[in-house]
Scaffold this active site. Structure first.
Site, mmCIF file in Angstrom:
data_model
loop_
_atom_site.group_PDB
_atom_site.id
_atom_site.type_symbol
_atom_site.label_atom_id
_atom_site.label_comp_id
_atom_site.label_asym_id
_atom_site.label_seq_id
_atom_site.Cartn_x
_atom_site.Cartn_y
_atom_site.Cartn_z
ATOM 1 N N GLU A 24 30.138 28.546 46.542
ATOM 2 C CA GLU A 24 30.035 27.352 45.377
ATOM 3 C C GLU A 24 29.598 26.138 46.067
ATOM 4 O O GLU A 24 30.298 25.793 47.055
ATOM 5 C CB GLU A 24 31.626 27.280 44.973
ATOM 6 N N ARG A 76 38.445 34.058 40.906
ATOM 7 C CA ARG A 76 37.544 33.556 41.999
ATOM 8 C C ARG A 76 36.405 34.630 42.178
ATOM 9 O O ARG A 76 36.412 35.685 41.811
ATOM 10 C CB ARG A 76 38.749 34.152 43.410
ATOM 11 N N HIS A 101 33.157 25.858 38.315
ATOM 12 C CA HIS A 101 34.596 25.891 38.851
ATOM 13 C C HIS A 101 35.351 24.793 38.208
ATOM 14 O O HIS A 101 36.061 23.911 38.861
ATOM 15 C CB HIS A 101 34.566 25.776 40.246
HETATM 16 N N1 LIG Z 1 39.234 28.616 37.949
HETATM 17 C C1 LIG Z 1 40.174 27.781 38.355
HETATM 18 O O1 LIG Z 1 39.940 26.551 38.466
HETATM 19 C C2 LIG Z 1 41.359 28.322 38.445
HETATM 20 C C3 LIG Z 1 41.512 29.491 39.382
HETATM 21 N N2 LIG Z 1 42.721 30.008 39.500
HETATM 22 C C4 LIG Z 1 42.894 31.288 40.092
HETATM 23 O O2 LIG Z 1 43.295 32.187 39.229
HETATM 24 C C5 LIG Z 1 43.888 33.140 39.655
HETATM 25 C C6 LIG Z 1 45.254 33.707 39.189
HETATM 26 O O3 LIG Z 1 46.300 32.605 39.327
HETATM 27 P P1 LIG Z 1 47.721 32.761 38.629
HETATM 28 O O4 LIG Z 1 47.813 33.403 37.356
HETATM 29 O O5 LIG Z 1 48.311 31.369 39.005
HETATM 30 O O6 LIG Z 1 48.262 33.632 39.855
HETATM 31 P P2 LIG Z 1 49.520 34.560 39.744
HETATM 32 O O7 LIG Z 1 49.991 34.779 41.182
HETATM 33 O O8 LIG Z 1 50.809 34.001 38.867
HETATM 34 O O9 LIG Z 1 49.149 35.893 39.158
HETATM 35 C C7 LIG Z 1 48.305 36.832 39.701
HETATM 36 C C8 LIG Z 1 48.674 38.345 39.510
HETATM 37 O O10 LIG Z 1 47.771 38.984 40.151
HETATM 38 C C9 LIG Z 1 48.386 40.174 40.176
HETATM 39 N N3 LIG Z 1 47.803 41.058 41.035
HETATM 40 C C10 LIG Z 1 47.686 41.109 42.652
HETATM 41 N N4 LIG Z 1 46.714 42.227 42.985
HETATM 42 C C11 LIG Z 1 46.284 42.751 41.905
HETATM 43 C C12 LIG Z 1 45.615 43.960 41.673
HETATM 44 N N5 LIG Z 1 45.064 44.611 42.772
HETATM 45 N N6 LIG Z 1 45.273 44.229 40.369
HETATM 46 C C13 LIG Z 1 45.831 43.726 39.100
HETATM 47 N N7 LIG Z 1 46.484 42.481 39.492
HETATM 48 C C14 LIG Z 1 46.811 42.094 40.892
HETATM 49 C C15 LIG Z 1 49.853 39.978 40.982
HETATM 50 O O11 LIG Z 1 50.873 40.867 40.913
HETATM 51 C C16 LIG Z 1 50.124 38.720 39.919
HETATM 52 O O12 LIG Z 1 50.812 38.816 38.930
HETATM 53 C C17 LIG Z 1 44.068 32.831 41.173
HETATM 54 O O13 LIG Z 1 43.140 33.546 41.759
HETATM 55 C C18 LIG Z 1 43.856 31.447 41.168
HETATM 56 O O14 LIG Z 1 43.397 31.145 42.262
HETATM 57 C C19 LIG Z 1 43.880 29.233 39.287
HETATM 58 C C20 LIG Z 1 43.831 28.079 38.685
HETATM 59 C C21 LIG Z 1 42.639 27.357 38.375
HETATM 60 O O1 LIG Z 2 44.002 26.218 41.633
HETATM 61 C C1 LIG Z 2 43.030 26.981 41.771
HETATM 62 O O2 LIG Z 2 43.096 28.332 42.161
HETATM 63 C C2 LIG Z 2 41.723 26.419 41.282
HETATM 64 O O3 LIG Z 2 40.931 27.305 41.513
HETATM 65 C C3 LIG Z 2 41.410 25.250 41.143
HETATM 66 O O4 LIG Z 2 40.507 24.526 42.091
HETATM 67 P P1 LIG Z 2 40.308 23.038 42.194
HETATM 68 O O5 LIG Z 2 41.477 22.319 42.290
HETATM 69 O O6 LIG Z 2 39.778 22.732 40.767
HETATM 70 O O7 LIG Z 2 39.314 22.927 43.283
#
Ligand SMILES: NC(=O)C1=CN([C@@H]2O[C@H](COP(=O)(O)OP(=O)(O)OC[C@H]3O[C@@H](n4cnc5c(N)ncnc54)[C@H](O)[C@@H]3O)[C@@H](O)[C@H]2O)C=CC1
Ligand SMILES: O=C(O)C(=O)COP(=O)(O)O
Length: 532
Positions: free
Chosen positions: A265, A236, A283
């Protein structure tokens, strides 16, 4: 038990067509409208009881305020930071996501950015498209043997580690929740951030955006890094502080950045994107056919399963609802609400209460404290809160009203008396207290005791009830039955309690509510009526 019913859903972004299909196949009307302005959404949202979004729709408190019929916000993806979850919770709206549908795609894009950063692939491509053949300028470095710091070791962090280890990278990381012994099993050694920063050749962040992760990489952390460290943010915008990153890139402290996400964004300020050592995507982490198919299907199926009372999966703000799906939860929810209504009715003329203690008795109710506690509060706060209380919002409404809710369980399988399942609710403030004890007999909730007076027959908690307290006398029931009959209402059954301090409680089941309680109150010490 299905907690809500949903007939019309708005999909406000490009979500895989299977989502619409599954919802429609299950009898839900679906409207798809992409790229709506905020004002258009505010204007139309009142017509829908469900909303499905990705990350571009900002579901703010203003939109939630206008969404008078909304019961669910489904996020076809992971991050729910574009949804004001607190505002939704206060309105009793379920927020649900599909957190694993795009994990692999986001991890793969992260790896693509790491590899591209090491070999300047995007810059070399641009250079060739400009007709140049520059082999010197794009000299890279191997990933093999380099150290990758992974901040956030959840679903995506773990998948990134596995993939980058295959390139021979050493993976270290930090996560306040994932235990080090667990991440060690997937080859990630955990350490504090202070230890981690100076060790890394590359850093990638995979946390949610929240106050504790905003600006996780800032001027101070960049200063602790190796000179030339390369960073990736596929999580993010804002986890890596954007102005600090630009300063670090300009000074050479940061050797390159791969960015998929931005604070705004699309970004208003393009300085970072335009920096020669930055490679970026609009993104795209979840933008693959496979991730979209999974997320679209998952959100639709999760909504359908919830509506069919099968299961509640993916709710981020309605944990207590998950337990409403067990076979016999319905009757216990009814009991909790009914006991709340009884106490609300009995305490209405007294001073406001500030403490609610719910004690469940019996082994079977050991794990039901949260559910029963919430159900009791729904009954207690009915009609008194601005937002209609339900199992999603009731604890936050109670907190807003300054009411402390505590739950407890007493069970001892050896004790026969504790073998039956009972719920005791006591509300109190400044010396005033009201207490009701109930249970479920067959499928029906019953009142067993009120303010220390046990009823001789369990009182069925349904229909129109008249409760009154009077000094013990055989005349009480005939007198009140006369008043009820004179009002043209049928007294269908009654139950009397044992006496306590000379008073008895009575409950009369009536065919309709009394228009006026005055004539009952003249004959007794206190009286109230309620509809369960
Ligand atoms: N660019 C994109 O299109 C996408 C972005 N994302 C983003 O990726 C991120 C991670 O997603 P997931 O791995 O599925 O989430 P998740 O919930 O499985 O993992 C997140 C991890 O961050 C840890 N965490 C929380 N606070 C923390 C801190 N202060 N320092 C270090 N670690 C900390 C949590 O304990 C957890 O293990 C989210 O922000 C999600 O929105 C997810 C999918 C697609
Ligand atoms: O699942 C997430 O956290 C994402 O950032 C993906 O975002 P999107 O569904 O591609 O707009």
């Amino acid at each position: 038990m299905a907690p809500v019913s949903i007939r019309r859903i708005l999909i406000s972004e490009s979500v895989d067509p299977c989502c619409k299909q599954i919802l429609q196949d299950n009898g839900i009307q679906v409207t798809e409208k992409q790229t709506m302005t905020k004002d258009e959404l505010i204007g139309e949202i009142k017509d829908f009881d469900g909303l499905v979004v990705r990350s571009a729709t900002k579901v703010t408190a203003e939109i939630i305020d206008a969404a008078v019929n909304l019961k669910i916000i489904g996020r076809a993806g992971t991050g729910v930071d574009n949804v004001d979850v607190d505002a939704a919770t206060k309105r009793g709206i379920i927020v649900m996501n599909t957190p694993s549908g795009n994990t692999i795609s986001a991890a793969e894009l992260t790896c693509a950015l790491l590899i591209s950063l090491s070999r300047h692939v995007p810059q070399a491509t641009m250079s060739m498209k400009a007709g140049k053949w520059d082999r010197k300028k794009f000299m890279g470095a191997e990933l093999y043997g380099k150290i990758l710091g992974i901040v956030g070791l959840g679903r995506i962090g773990k998948e990134v580690a596995a993939r980058m280890q295959s390139f021979g990278m050493k993976t270290i990381g930090y996560d306040p929740i994932t235990p080090p012994e667990i991440s060690a099993t997937w080859g990630v050694e955990q350490m504090s951030l202070e230890e981690l920063w100076p060790k890394c050749d590359y850093i990638t962040v995979h946390t949610p955006l929240m106050p504790s992760t905003t600006g996780l990489l800032n001027d101070s952390s960049f200063a602790q890094c190796k000179r030339g460290v390369k960073v990736v943010n596929c999580a993010r915008g804002g986890i890596i502080d954007e102005p600090a990153l630009l300063r670090a890139l300009e000074s050479g402290q940061c050797g390159g950045a791969g960015l998929d996400v931005f604070v705004e964004e699309p970004p208003k300020d393009w300085a970072l994107v335009n920096h020669p050592n930055v490679i970026s995507c609009p993104h795209l982490g979840a933008s693959t056919k496979e991730a979209q198919a999974r997320c679209g299907r998952d959100i639709a199926l999760q909504i359908v399963d919830m509506l069919q009372g099968k299961a509640l999966v993916g709710a981020v703000n309605a944990q207590v609802l998950a337990s409403t799906f067990s076979a016999d939860s319905h009757k216990w929810i009814q009991l909790g609400e009914a006991l709340g209504l009884v106490l609300r009715s009995c305490s209405a003329s007294k001073q406001p209460y500030s403490q609610v203690q719910i004690t469940t008795i019996g082994e079977r109710l050991k794990s039901c404290g949260g559910l029963l506690g919430s159900a009791v509060m729904v009954g207690l706060l009915k009609d008194s809160a601005r937002n209609r209380p339900n199992l999603v919002n009731v604890l936050s409404l109670a907190q807003e009203a300054g009411i402390t809710v505590t739950t407890d369980n007493i069970s001892d399988s050896g004790d026969q008396a504790l073998a039956q399942s009972i719920c005791v609710v006591e509300i109190s403030a400044n010396g005033m207290s009201c207490k009701a004890i109930g249970s479920v007999h067959g499928e029906a909730p019953v009142l067993l005791e009120l303010n220390g007076c046990p009823f001789r027959q369990p009182v069925p908690l349904s229909g129109n009830l008249l409760l009154f307290r009077a000094p013990a006398s055989p005349q009480n029931l005939p007198n009140i039955a006369g008043v009820v009959a004179a009002a043209g209402v049928g007294a269908e059954w009654f139950s009397a309690s044992a006496a306590s301090s000379g008073d008895q409680w009575y409950c009369v089941g009536m065919s309709a509510p009394l228009g006026d309680l005055g004539s009952v109150k003249r004959l007794v010490k206190e009286a109230t009526q309620l509809h369960v």
